[in-house]
Design a protein around this motif. Sequence first.
Motif, PDB file in Angstrom:
ATOM      1  N   ARG A  30       0.841  -1.195   0.000  1.00  0.00           N
ATOM      2  CA  ARG A  30       0.000   0.000   0.000  1.00  0.00           C
ATOM      3  C   ARG A  30       0.882   1.253   0.000  1.00  0.00           C
ATOM      4  NH1 ARG A  30      -5.403  -1.138   1.763  1.00  0.00           N
ATOM      5  NH2 ARG A  30      -5.598  -3.332   2.392  1.00  0.00           N
ATOM      6  N   THR A  31       0.313   2.339  -0.541  1.00  0.00           N
ATOM      7  CA  THR A  31       1.031   3.621  -0.596  1.00  0.00           C
ATOM      8  C   THR A  31       0.239   4.673   0.177  1.00  0.00           C
ATOM      9  OG1 THR A  31       1.972   3.092  -2.756  1.00  0.00           O
ATOM     10  CG2 THR A  31       1.982   5.405  -2.110  1.00  0.00           C
ATOM     11  N   TYR A  32       0.947   5.465   0.972  1.00  0.00           N
ATOM     12  CA  TYR A  32       0.312   6.500   1.783  1.00  0.00           C
ATOM     13  C   TYR A  32       1.046   7.837   1.596  1.00  0.00           C
ATOM     14  CZ  TYR A  32      -1.792   2.515   4.194  1.00  0.00           C
ATOM     15  OH  TYR A  32      -2.463   1.368   4.472  1.00  0.00           O
ATOM     16  N   GLN A  33       0.299   8.904   1.751  1.00  0.00           N
ATOM     17  CA  GLN A  33       0.884  10.257   1.800  1.00  0.00           C
ATOM     18  C   GLN A  33       0.750  10.750   3.229  1.00  0.00           C
ATOM     19  OE1 GLN A  33      -1.243  13.713   0.149  1.00  0.00           O
ATOM     20  NE2 GLN A  33       0.586  14.193  -1.050  1.00  0.00           N
ATOM     21  N   ILE A  34       1.895  11.062   3.852  1.00  0.00           N
ATOM     22  CA  ILE A  34       1.861  11.450   5.260  1.00  0.00           C
ATOM     23  C   ILE A  34       2.621  12.759   5.456  1.00  0.00           C
ATOM     24  CG2 ILE A  34       1.660   9.053   6.030  1.00  0.00           C
ATOM     25  CD1 ILE A  34       4.613   9.112   6.739  1.00  0.00           C
ATOM     26  N   PRO A  35       2.238  13.552   6.475  1.00  0.00           N
ATOM     27  CA  PRO A  35       2.925  14.827   6.721  1.00  0.00           C
ATOM     28  C   PRO A  35       4.352  14.604   7.209  1.00  0.00           C
ATOM     29  CG  PRO A  35       1.323  14.385   8.454  1.00  0.00           C
ATOM     30  CD  PRO A  35       1.113  13.338   7.400  1.00  0.00           C
ATOM     31  N   LEU A  36       5.212  15.554   6.821  1.00  0.00           N
ATOM     32  CA  LEU A  36       6.605  15.507   7.266  1.00  0.00           C
ATOM     33  C   LEU A  36       6.772  16.435   8.463  1.00  0.00           C
ATOM     34  CD1 LEU A  36       9.548  14.602   6.844  1.00  0.00           C
ATOM     35  CD2 LEU A  36       9.839  16.553   5.297  1.00  0.00           C
ATOM     36  N   ASN A  37       7.162  15.859   9.585  1.00  0.00           N
ATOM     37  CA  ASN A  37       7.370  16.644  10.799  1.00  0.00           C
ATOM     38  C   ASN A  37       8.824  17.100  10.883  1.00  0.00           C
ATOM     39  OD1 ASN A  37       4.685  16.162  11.724  1.00  0.00           O
ATOM     40  ND2 ASN A  37       5.312  14.113  12.371  1.00  0.00           N
ATOM     41  N   VAL A  38       9.000  18.352  11.307  1.00  0.00           N
ATOM     42  CA  VAL A  38      10.339  18.925  11.462  1.00  0.00           C
ATOM     43  C   VAL A  38      10.664  18.995  12.943  1.00  0.00           C
ATOM     44  CG1 VAL A  38      11.809  20.924  11.001  1.00  0.00           C
ATOM     45  CG2 VAL A  38      10.072  20.246   9.330  1.00  0.00           C
ATOM     46  N   GLN A  39      11.804  18.474  13.301  1.00  0.00           N
ATOM     47  CA  GLN A  39      12.211  18.470  14.704  1.00  0.00           C
ATOM     48  C   GLN A  39      13.566  19.164  14.858  1.00  0.00           C
ATOM     49  OE1 GLN A  39      12.233  14.328  15.827  1.00  0.00           O
ATOM     50  NE2 GLN A  39      10.017  14.249  16.153  1.00  0.00           N
ATOM     51  N   GLY A  40      13.711  19.808  15.993  1.00  0.00           N
ATOM     52  CA  GLY A  40      15.004  20.395  16.335  1.00  0.00           C
ATOM     53  C   GLY A  40      15.387  21.599  15.501  1.00  0.00           C
ATOM     54  N   GLU A  41      14.408  22.381  15.021  1.00  0.00           N
ATOM     55  CA  GLU A  41      14.752  23.579  14.229  1.00  0.00           C
ATOM     56  C   GLU A  41      15.468  24.584  15.125  1.00  0.00           C
ATOM     57  OE1 GLU A  41      12.697  26.539  10.936  1.00  0.00           O
ATOM     58  OE2 GLU A  41      11.505  25.044  12.011  1.00  0.00           O
ATOM     59  N   PRO A  42      16.686  24.993  14.763  1.00  0.00           N
ATOM     60  CA  PRO A  42      17.471  25.857  15.651  1.00  0.00           C
ATOM     61  C   PRO A  42      16.892  27.260  15.745  1.00  0.00           C
ATOM     62  CG  PRO A  42      18.590  25.569  13.547  1.00  0.00           C
ATOM     63  CD  PRO A  42      17.413  24.654  13.534  1.00  0.00           C
ATOM     64  N   GLU A  43      16.972  27.821  16.924  1.00  0.00           N
ATOM     65  CA  GLU A  43      16.472  29.176  17.144  1.00  0.00           C
ATOM     66  C   GLU A  43      17.368  30.179  16.405  1.00  0.00           C
ATOM     67  OE1 GLU A  43      15.337  32.156  20.874  1.00  0.00           O
ATOM     68  OE2 GLU A  43      16.083  30.118  21.236  1.00  0.00           O
ATOM     69  N   GLY A  44      16.726  31.187  15.812  1.00  0.00           N
ATOM     70  CA  GLY A  44      17.483  32.219  15.103  1.00  0.00           C
ATOM     71  C   GLY A  44      17.787  31.877  13.662  1.00  0.00           C
ATOM     72  N   TYR A  45      17.217  30.791  13.156  1.00  0.00           N
ATOM     73  CA  TYR A  45      17.414  30.393  11.761  1.00  0.00           C
ATOM     74  C   TYR A  45      16.060  30.202  11.095  1.00  0.00           C
ATOM     75  CZ  TYR A  45      22.409  29.535  12.378  1.00  0.00           C
ATOM     76  OH  TYR A  45      23.752  29.682  12.605  1.00  0.00           O
TER      77      TYR A  45
END
Length: 317
Positions: free
Chosen positions: A35-50
């Motif tokens: 089966r094929t699914y489309q799922i959201p991409l979660n972003v983790q650890g985005e640095p502050e000030g960027y």
Amino acid sequence: MTFRWRDNSIRILALFMAVLLWVYVTNEQNPVTNRTYQIPLNVQGEPEGYVTSGLPDKVYIKVKSPANIGAALRAGDFTARVSLMGITSGERELPVQVAAPPGVEVLQVTPEVVQVQADRLTRKNVSLALSLKGEVGQGMQRGEPVLSPPVVTLHGPSKLLAEINRVGVTVNISGARDTVVQDVAVQTGVQGVTVSPDRVSVTVPVTALPAGELPVRVKLTGEPAEGYVVGDIQVQPASVHVTGPQQVISNLAAVDTLQMNISGAYEDVEKEVVLALPGGTTSVQPDRVQVTVVIDPVETEPPPPAPEEEETENTNE
């Protein structure tokens, strides 16, 4: 103990056949499906000030599982994430990590790797550039505009801020007959860049132009008919109201009419004549005058008197 191959081989073959039968029955009753699914991409650890760009909102995954598990699977059962921990300015390739429920094998992730651009958030002060739309009302003049504040602060990615040297605002002064004061919005026009303050006050002084009364000077072209000359020239009104910069008006002696043709005239010429707007002025009121050019016949000198005839006396004859 002697190994009896004939007896054991039968047992091994029976076991093998039992396993094959179990696999067959299992696959028939609960086959493996993709089966094929489309799922959201979660972003983790985005640095502050960027600030980052290039990350897709969703990824596609292809998974394999038994039919009884796959029938109950939903896109929300999977998670996809990318970690930005420790990222700095520039470009970087980062893997997409997918977590699946037990009994489910992830066969493919699209994309497997994402290209991320990171840029440091910074601030920059820039001057405001004012554009005026339209012209003030007739007989009025505008002074030097005043912006408050004249400088604003931009906030955004350093690469974008490096390309912005000023921010423009526009004020409409069309037909203004008094000082214009407007509170206008400041917009950079660049996505991802904000401005503070986002509104500024603009004052454009508008005052009446200096005015003066100047005499009208009639411009004639051509000559009257033979035997006639130009006599008196009458203008109604004899002076007009001129507006414009004081320096221009001070250097004017009169307001000229457009040329008035009197070629071949043998009697008075009356005509409404438009006035020529002196250079540098804004208006003349009225903009035309009534001109009467008197045409007089040429005066000829009377012939000299004839000499008196002398009487001849023949008294002696």
